[in-house]
Design a protein around this motif. Structure first.
Motif, PDB file in Angstrom:
ATOM      1  N   ASP A 220      -2.555 -49.850  28.118  1.00 23.99           N
ATOM      2  CA  ASP A 220      -3.156 -51.177  28.216  1.00 23.99           C
ATOM      3  C   ASP A 220      -2.063 -52.172  28.631  1.00 23.99           C
ATOM      4  O   ASP A 220      -1.258 -52.617  27.809  1.00 23.99           O
ATOM      5  N   LEU A 221      -2.048 -52.508  29.912  1.00 26.43           N
ATOM      6  CA  LEU A 221      -0.990 -53.375  30.434  1.00 26.43           C
ATOM      7  C   LEU A 221      -1.049 -54.779  29.835  1.00 26.43           C
ATOM      8  O   LEU A 221      -0.019 -55.444  29.708  1.00 26.43           O
ATOM      9  N   ALA A 222      -2.252 -55.240  29.484  1.00 24.19           N
ATOM     10  CA  ALA A 222      -2.370 -56.588  28.919  1.00 24.19           C
ATOM     11  C   ALA A 222      -1.580 -56.694  27.615  1.00 24.19           C
ATOM     12  O   ALA A 222      -0.916 -57.712  27.361  1.00 24.19           O
ATOM     13  N   THR A 223      -1.635 -55.651  26.788  1.00 24.97           N
ATOM     14  CA  THR A 223      -0.890 -55.662  25.525  1.00 24.97           C
ATOM     15  C   THR A 223       0.607 -55.657  25.782  1.00 24.97           C
ATOM     16  O   THR A 223       1.357 -56.446  25.184  1.00 24.97           O
ATOM     17  N   ILE A 224       1.051 -54.782  26.675  1.00 23.64           N
ATOM     18  CA  ILE A 224       2.483 -54.686  26.975  1.00 23.64           C
ATOM     19  C   ILE A 224       3.000 -55.994  27.582  1.00 23.64           C
ATOM     20  O   ILE A 224       4.009 -56.558  27.131  1.00 23.64           O
TER      21      ILE A 224
ATOM     22  N   GLY B 237       1.671 -58.947  27.478  1.00 24.57           N
ATOM     23  CA  GLY B 237       1.558 -60.054  26.526  1.00 24.57           C
ATOM     24  C   GLY B 237       2.718 -60.092  25.547  1.00 24.57           C
ATOM     25  O   GLY B 237       3.303 -61.159  25.303  1.00 24.57           O
ATOM     26  N   LEU B 238       3.061 -58.933  24.986  1.00 24.31           N
ATOM     27  CA  LEU B 238       4.173 -58.891  24.029  1.00 24.31           C
ATOM     28  C   LEU B 238       5.502 -59.221  24.700  1.00 24.31           C
ATOM     29  O   LEU B 238       6.327 -59.963  24.147  1.00 24.31           O
ATOM     30  N   VAL B 239       5.713 -58.679  25.899  1.00 24.56           N
ATOM     31  CA  VAL B 239       6.961 -58.963  26.630  1.00 24.56           C
ATOM     32  C   VAL B 239       7.055 -60.453  26.955  1.00 24.56           C
ATOM     33  O   VAL B 239       8.112 -61.081  26.796  1.00 24.56           O
ATOM     34  N   LEU B 240       5.940 -61.027  27.391  1.00 17.02           N
ATOM     35  CA  LEU B 240       5.927 -62.454  27.732  1.00 17.02           C
ATOM     36  C   LEU B 240       6.165 -63.318  26.493  1.00 17.02           C
ATOM     37  O   LEU B 240       6.943 -64.291  26.533  1.00 17.02           O
ATOM     38  N   ALA B 241       5.501 -62.969  25.378  1.00 12.28           N
ATOM     39  CA  ALA B 241       5.628 -63.770  24.160  1.00 12.28           C
ATOM     40  C   ALA B 241       7.056 -63.753  23.627  1.00 12.28           C
ATOM     41  O   ALA B 241       7.655 -64.812  23.378  1.00 12.28           O
ATOM     42  N   PHE B 242       7.608 -62.551  23.467  1.00  8.53           N
ATOM     43  CA  PHE B 242       8.974 -62.467  22.933  1.00  8.53           C
ATOM     44  C   PHE B 242      10.003 -62.919  23.965  1.00  8.53           C
ATOM     45  O   PHE B 242      11.049 -63.475  23.604  1.00  8.53           O
TER      46      PHE B 242
ATOM     47  N   PHE C  11      -2.565 -47.713  24.135  1.00  7.67           N
ATOM     48  CA  PHE C  11      -3.051 -46.702  25.078  1.00  7.67           C
ATOM     49  C   PHE C  11      -4.553 -46.478  24.922  1.00  7.67           C
ATOM     50  O   PHE C  11      -5.057 -45.388  25.149  1.00  7.67           O
ATOM     51  N   GLY C  12      -5.272 -47.515  24.490  1.00  4.15           N
ATOM     52  CA  GLY C  12      -6.703 -47.388  24.256  1.00  4.15           C
ATOM     53  C   GLY C  12      -7.469 -47.032  25.517  1.00  4.15           C
ATOM     54  O   GLY C  12      -7.185 -47.543  26.603  1.00  4.15           O
ATOM     55  N   LYS C  13      -8.426 -46.133  25.362  1.00  2.00           N
ATOM     56  CA  LYS C  13      -9.229 -45.703  26.493  1.00  2.00           C
ATOM     57  C   LYS C  13     -10.314 -46.735  26.769  1.00  2.00           C
ATOM     58  O   LYS C  13     -11.125 -47.041  25.906  1.00  2.00           O
TER      59      LYS C  13
END
Length: 260
Positions: A2-6, A8-13, A68-70
């Motif tokens: 799930d690219l949005a999760t990755i 998002g976390l990279v952008l936030a931190f 990695f949600g389907k």
């Protein structure tokens, strides 16, 4: 993944650390082992007290699902069900038995098999709705775990800050050390607030959204199976299932069905 999760976390931190660097601060100054131990260890411990051990043991799978949600393709599900309706309309429900064995999704496979076996429609609905209800309950446990982490982390951060300030007040005889001591004390609060709002609470919201999406697809499957079992016209089946979706998604599915 799930690219949005990755992303998002990279952008936030990244934004957090970037702001510190732009202000001329040092990332090394944020490292405080005692604050880390209190905030992270204390938050995890308090959360474990709040939830069953089975939930804690299952958290690695929950984290895996968050990253990695389907993604369930609603258009593909509706297209598949409409195809089943067309075949059942032409050849009867028993004609779906071979296709049912090839279905990857266990929920859909079970529903189709129940229909083929001649199970009473009300019983089929009851079984499928029970599956959906307990699916939502299992997903809610994972989301609740991260929401609980997000609730305790800032509080443990404040406890760490208060503890640090108490230690500082014990050493008022050395005024020169007050500045560094105060800064170190507030790092605990920074850890708690930062992890809660940049990681734990967003992950909880992500899991809730993923759960709602999967439950919607399961509900679509249930209605589709019952419509097929009732012998509804494929066009009626399509309209019933599209009723679950927004107008924008309906148009996309119509285009996919026409292409198919």
């Amino acid at each position: 993944m799930d690219l949005a999760t990755i992303i998002g976390l990279v952008l936030a931190f990244g934004a957090f650390f970037g702001s510190i660097i732009l202000e001329g601060g040092s990332l090394a100054a944020l490292i405080n082992p005692s604050a880390m131990l209190l905030v992270f260890g204390g938050t995890l411990g308090a959360t474990m007290v709040s939830v069953p051990l089975s939930t804690v043991i299952g958290i690695p799978n929950v984290v895996k699902h968050a990253f990695f949600g389907k993604h369930m393709d609603t258009a593909h599900v509706i297209e598949t069900l409409v195809g089943f309706a067309e075949k059942a309309r032409r050849e009867g429900l028993l004609a779906l038995e071979e296709q049912a064995r090839e279905i990857d999704d266990e929920f859909l496979k079970k529903g189709i098999q129940l229909a083929i076996d001649g199970t009473d429609p009300e019983m089929v609905r009851e079984i499928m709705e029970t599956e959906v209800a307990f699916l939502g309950q299992r997903h809610a446990e994972g989301a609740h775990f991260f929401a609980t982490l997000g609730g305790f982390a800032p509080t443990l951060g404040v406890i760490g800050t208060v503890s640090g300030l108490v230690h500082m007040l014990e050493n008022l005889s050395d005024p020169g050390s007050m500045g560094p001591s105060i800064a170190a004390a507030f790092i605990a609060t920074l850890y708690g607030v930062c992890t809660a709002n940049l990681m734990f609470l967003p992950l909880s919201s992500k899991l809730k959204h993923a759960s709602q999406e999967e439950i919607l697809v399961r509900e679509i499957m249930t209605e589709g199976i019952l419509a097929i079992q009732a012998g509804d016209n494929p066009r009626i089946v399509e309209e019933k299932l599209k009723a679950f979706l927004s107008p924008k998604k309906r148009k996309a599915i119509e285009a996919a069905l026409q292409a198919a």
